[in-house]
Scaffold this active site. Sequence first.
Site, PDB file in Angstrom:
ATOM      1  N   HIS A 172     -51.034   6.570 -55.489  1.00  0.00           N
ATOM      2  CA  HIS A 172     -50.248   6.617 -57.088  1.00  0.00           C
ATOM      3  C   HIS A 172     -48.822   6.509 -56.638  1.00  0.00           C
ATOM      4  CE1 HIS A 172     -49.351   8.312 -61.029  1.00  0.00           C
ATOM      5  NE2 HIS A 172     -48.193   8.731 -60.142  1.00  0.00           N
ATOM      6  N   GLU A 173     -48.166   7.337 -55.560  1.00  0.00           N
ATOM      7  CA  GLU A 173     -46.935   7.518 -55.223  1.00  0.00           C
ATOM      8  C   GLU A 173     -46.423   6.288 -54.468  1.00  0.00           C
ATOM      9  OE1 GLU A 173     -45.296   9.803 -56.507  1.00  0.00           O
ATOM     10  OE2 GLU A 173     -46.813  10.679 -57.073  1.00  0.00           O
ATOM     11  N   HIS A 176     -45.315   3.891 -57.103  1.00  0.00           N
ATOM     12  CA  HIS A 176     -44.009   4.228 -57.541  1.00  0.00           C
ATOM     13  C   HIS A 176     -42.843   3.596 -56.559  1.00  0.00           C
ATOM     14  CE1 HIS A 176     -44.818   6.522 -60.984  1.00  0.00           C
ATOM     15  NE2 HIS A 176     -45.542   7.514 -60.215  1.00  0.00           N
ATOM     16  N   GLU A 249     -46.583   6.228 -65.398  1.00  0.00           N
ATOM     17  CA  GLU A 249     -47.605   7.216 -64.772  1.00  0.00           C
ATOM     18  C   GLU A 249     -49.051   6.173 -65.150  1.00  0.00           C
ATOM     19  OE1 GLU A 249     -47.194   9.574 -62.787  1.00  0.00           O
ATOM     20  OE2 GLU A 249     -45.028   9.411 -63.049  1.00  0.00           O
TER      21      GLU A 249
END
Length: 607
Positions: A172-173, A176, A249
């Site tokens: 997930h990071e 980003h 998100e």
Amino acid sequence: MDFFGAQERARRGTRWLMLWFALAVVGIVAVVYLALALVTGMSAEAQGEPATLWRPVLLGWTLAGVGGLILAGSLYKLARLARNGGATIALDLGGRPVSRSTTDVRERRLVNVVDEMAIAAGIPAPPVYVLDAEAGINAFAAGARPAEAVIAVTRGTLEQLDRDQLQGVVAHEFSHILNGDMRLNLRLVAVLHGILLLTLAGRTLLRSARGSGRNGAPLAIAGMMLVVCGYLGVFAGKLIKAGVSRQREFLADASAVQFTRNPQGIAGALARIADIGSNIHHPGAEEASHMFFGSGAKLSSLLATHPPVEERIRRIDPAWKVRERIRGKARSPSDAAAPAGVSGFAAGVGQVSPEHLDHGRALIAALPDGLVEVLHRPRGARAALFALLLSREADILTRQFDVIEVRFGAEMRAECAELAATLRSLPAGRRLPLLDLALPALSEFPEGARDEIVAVVDALVAADGRTSAFEYVARRLLRAVLDPAPAGAPHIRVPAARLRADVARLLSLLAHAGHAREDEARAAFTAAAAIAPFDGLEFESDRKGFSSADLDATLARLASATPRFRARLVDACAGVVSHDGHLHATELELLRACCQALDAPMPLLEA
């Protein structure tokens, strides 16, 4: 995930952010001015003077004072985050840098997961931080560019999640990092810092008023107004953050499933958040709340920077029952579709597939025993970097060893020689992954030592009077990690004619690098020119006269172009090197240098 489309959306997001910030500042100035005008109007009326709300001088002072304070605070924060902003954010929130050679089992697992993801994504492994004081499950990625990114996790994340769940959070990071969110997030921190200063200034005036007796009334009134307006600004700032971050998100969650093909990993982490919580208790967490994996505080749905955990889980896996999954019942994975992307090689930029991850794990596992541990230690990473740059020609090698010995002593010379023998037994295609694994350990050196490493690398490269493709990309990556340019550096405006010439020259250089015969190079160039950002490009037959400084300048100009232009250019560059169906290490290294300069993580490829 369309990497270049995400970058374009991030650019638009920045413009909208600036617009909302300007509107918030105008609103705050208007409220302060109206309050001051009413107070001064009542005072004038009491003295028999006409009362009026229109006071140009007062408006000017209010605009200069309040607007100036907000702008100064935002510019200060932006300047502070311009270089190594990710590390600054992590340290400000109480983060502790994790040594790459850590012996802590949980930290070792985190470093391994980050290493695997970085190799799969084609970027240097980001430094890792742990927020030891935070028991909730949370994480964030921060940095202006992929090469400057850091990943921070809370102590609760290390202790409460298993490896699959931790990998889902890290994926997930990484989303980003790869889709342009980080730079927007840093700018959002800077923008909101200026608004928060109003409240701090108001509290300072209120404290001063308490010690001023009767003469403190004006200070108290001014302080109260600033506090009230500051809280209005904070409210507006939370609305801005909520609007900017919620949809990002959802995208990052979907990308994490796409990267790992394991919805249970990230869904399981979110389920643990539902059970344990994700609150961050550090007083500075409010400014960075939009950057976290989970909500850093309990807020109303209107102000929440993150969608509800249950909604995020349902989007990942509609059949998920939060409480049942925590107890280990019912398993029903689902596929999360990624947004449609662009075609060609550029479609793979910023993408991490399960095959990439498997390949990254296999690559690390196949390295000689003990080599990964060497790369994770700062001293060992430095020796490995130097060893990768050593020549096979005896006279040049002697000069290079002399440079190393003068700077670091005979022991380092011997260590580099031993490592060089090991590294030369590996395929040439392993050089870039080894460099990606070594770079984060080098960032653990203090600033002076980092400068010395850069100076020695420059001397090693200059020893033979020429620069190879690997030497060129190594220097670019090293400087991007150890000596990054300020994040706020302005983009240069380049005329279209200059960009056209730069595209033609870059594609010609790549064509010559991968083809010994001119007719083959010309054919590769012609095929790539058909998908390049410009039509009618002319092939440059001269193989010489193009120094590394020329290439730096060319890439700097091309990097100033729009994301869609850069997407087509990356496709064209890939088309040149893959034209003959064979990818040589030199071609991959030059392609990596181009992708790095164009701020585009290169998909994992093998020579």
